[in-house]
Design an enzyme around this catalytic site. Structure first.
Site, short mmCIF file in Angstrom:
data_model
loop_
_atom_site.label_atom_id
_atom_site.label_comp_id
_atom_site.label_asym_id
_atom_site.label_seq_id
_atom_site.Cartn_x
_atom_site.Cartn_y
_atom_site.Cartn_z
N ASP A 1 5.93 9.61 29.45
CA ASP A 1 5.71 10.03 28.06
C ASP A 1 4.32 10.66 27.91
O ASP A 1 3.31 9.98 28.06
CB ASP A 1 5.85 8.79 27.16
CG ASP A 1 5.82 9.14 25.68
OD1 ASP A 1 5.41 10.27 25.33
OD2 ASP A 1 6.21 8.28 24.87
N HIS B 1 9.22 10.57 26.13
CA HIS B 1 9.05 10.06 24.76
C HIS B 1 10.40 9.72 24.12
O HIS B 1 10.46 8.97 23.16
CB HIS B 1 8.31 11.13 23.94
CG HIS B 1 7.71 10.59 22.67
ND1 HIS B 1 6.76 9.58 22.66
CD2 HIS B 1 7.90 10.92 21.37
CE1 HIS B 1 6.41 9.31 21.41
NE2 HIS B 1 7.09 10.11 20.61
N SER C 1 8.02 5.95 17.64
CA SER C 1 6.93 6.92 17.65
C SER C 1 6.08 6.82 16.37
O SER C 1 5.46 5.78 16.16
CB SER C 1 7.55 8.32 17.86
OG SER C 1 6.55 9.26 18.11
C1 MLT Z 1 2.15 10.16 15.63
O1 MLT Z 1 1.89 11.18 15.07
O2 MLT Z 1 2.32 9.07 15.06
C2 MLT Z 1 2.26 10.24 17.09
O3 MLT Z 1 1.64 11.39 17.56
C3 MLT Z 1 3.65 10.18 17.55
C4 MLT Z 1 4.48 11.24 16.95
O4 MLT Z 1 4.40 12.39 17.34
O5 MLT Z 1 5.26 10.92 16.08
#
Ligand code: MLT
Length: 204
Positions: A156, A187, A105
């Site tokens: 996701d 996710h 992520s």
């Molecule tokens: C980010 O902030 O990089 C993306 O939205 C994924 C997340 O929530 O970590």
């Protein structure tokens, strides 16, 4: 030893492989250790904690809202993290050629940014539930010789499949060899991600 600019965890391994573990939003340097060990129990683990705090929750770059990134900060933080990786390679005698980024992520997004900005010394990356971290690039990176496994979750809502495919296309366009897979998941990570990473690396 100093923290080399990032709070981090380093664990020596028995193989020559080192995983650069990059946690998700709100995580820390301990979050992905088990994942790294499940992918290759013999690999060394280098796991920094993101330095940006969002309401106290660590991450690797600033965002303005969910999925809306502060791209100037993405660039600055990607370069800063690349500096840490260089320092850690020297301090822990890690061969950058044997370094493999494993990001989840937000951690996958900073790894992708490092690649797209041409500051990644690692040649291989496992990007789990990634997004496109930069909407424009000042310079076209040369990603020939780089390999990436991108893993999306069919349900996701944070990193939807078309966004993961867009990142895959972008990396391919600059010369990377990219494999994109879609899991029956949201996710969150699943065992299928671990198995696929093992297979892709040839550790299974
Ligand atoms: C980010 O902030 O990089 C993306 O939205 C994924 C997340 O929530 O970590």
């Amino acid at each position: 030893m100093s923290d080399l600019g990032f709070i981090h965890h380093f664990e020596p391994g028995k193989s020559e492989r080192t995983f650069l573990l990059l946690h998700g939003n709100g995580g820390n340097e301990h979050d992905l250790l088990d994942l790294g060990r499940s992918i290759d129990p013999d690999a060394a683990l280098l796991s920094p904690r993101g330095k940006v705090l969002e309401n106290g929750a660590p991450r690797f770059f600033r965002r303005l809202a969910e999925g809306v990134f502060d791209e100037r900060d993405v660039v600055r933080r990607a370069e800063e993290l690349a500096g840490f990786v260089d320092a850690a390679c020297t301090a822990y005698e890690i061969d950058p050629k044997r370094l493999i980024a494993v990001g989840y992520s937000n951690g996958a997004n900073i790894a992708a940014a490092m690649m797209l900005l041409g500051v990644a010394t690692f040649h291989r990356a496992i990007l789990l539930r990634p997004m496109v971290p930069l909407s424009k690039l000042e310079q076209q990176p040369d990603l020939s010789g780089k390999q990436a496994l991108l893993s999306a979750g069919k349900f996701d809502p944070i990193a939807p499949v078309p966004i993961v495919e867009a990142l895959s296309e972008l990396m391919r366009q600059y010369g990377a060899a990219v494999v994109t897979q879609v899991r029956d998941s949201g996710h969150e990570l699943t065992m299928a991600d671990v198995m696929a990473a093992r297979e892709w690396l040839g550790t299974s």
